[in-house]
Motif scaffolding. Structure first.
Motif, mmCIF file in Angstrom:
data_model
loop_
_atom_site.group_PDB
_atom_site.id
_atom_site.type_symbol
_atom_site.label_atom_id
_atom_site.label_comp_id
_atom_site.label_asym_id
_atom_site.label_seq_id
_atom_site.Cartn_x
_atom_site.Cartn_y
_atom_site.Cartn_z
ATOM 1 N N UNK A 67 0.829 -1.203 0.000
ATOM 2 C CA UNK A 67 0.000 0.000 0.000
ATOM 3 C C UNK A 67 0.868 1.260 0.000
ATOM 4 N N UNK A 68 1.969 1.228 0.729
ATOM 5 C CA UNK A 68 2.860 2.395 0.782
ATOM 6 C C UNK A 68 3.398 2.716 -0.604
ATOM 7 N N UNK A 69 3.820 1.691 -1.333
ATOM 8 C CA UNK A 69 4.369 1.934 -2.671
ATOM 9 C C UNK A 69 3.305 2.485 -3.623
ATOM 10 N N UNK A 70 2.080 2.000 -3.502
ATOM 11 C CA UNK A 70 0.991 2.525 -4.343
ATOM 12 C C UNK A 70 0.741 4.005 -4.033
ATOM 13 N N UNK A 71 0.716 4.334 -2.759
ATOM 14 C CA UNK A 71 0.489 5.729 -2.358
ATOM 15 C C UNK A 71 1.627 6.608 -2.865
ATOM 16 N N UNK A 72 2.857 6.148 -2.698
ATOM 17 C CA UNK A 72 4.003 6.952 -3.133
ATOM 18 C C UNK A 72 3.992 7.151 -4.648
ATOM 19 N N UNK A 73 3.570 6.147 -5.399
ATOM 20 C CA UNK A 73 3.457 6.305 -6.858
ATOM 21 C C UNK A 73 2.418 7.373 -7.198
#
Length: 145
Positions: free
Chosen positions: A46-52
């Protein structure tokens, strides 16, 4: 209490090791709306999706000088933090929950200082010392509203 023994004109002290209790990390942040408790915690996916989506690190969301992050960003993060624990909750559901939260007396500022900061805390964004300092600052901030 240390035990002291005299042996061959030499004083020997057997000190008991100091026991340091470590506080247990809270596993989730919680958001209570309309009597329902929602678990919140970000996993790496989820963190990587948000950062993208944000085009940068999630900590940049907190680097607003004189204001809080936009409500759309806060609720997007909250939605992502709900996904592993509340399957099927849509972003629109989170918007509706936030409306109900506000109807129950919540506010954007209270949400930022409460559930959103709790998400960051339980999701591993801060060290233990930073968590302790932030908890104190957030308690003071929450007392003001």
């Amino acid at each position: 209490m240390p035990n002291t023994v005299l042996m061959d004109d030499e004083l020997i002290t057997n000190e008991e090791p100091e026991v340091v209790e470590k506080t247990k990390k809270v596993p989730f942040a919680y958001w209570v709306v309309n009597g329902n408790e929602y678990k919140l915690k970000l996993k790496t996916k989820e963190i990587t999706k948000i950062e993208q989506r944000l085009g940068g690190n999630m900590l940049s969301v907190l680097n607003t000088k004189d204001s809080i992050p936009p409500i759309a960003t806060m609720l997007y993060i909250t939605h992502a933090a709900m996904q592993p624990w509340h399957h099927g909750v849509t972003l629109q559901d989170v918007y509706d929950l936030f409306d109900k939260y506000c109807d129950e007396g919540g506010s954007q500022l209270a949400f930022f200082a409460g559930p959103l900061m709790d998400i960051y805390t339980v999701s591993g964004f801060f060290t233990e010392n930073q968590n302790s300092e932030m908890e104190q600052n957030l308690k003071e901030a929450k007392a003001s509203f």
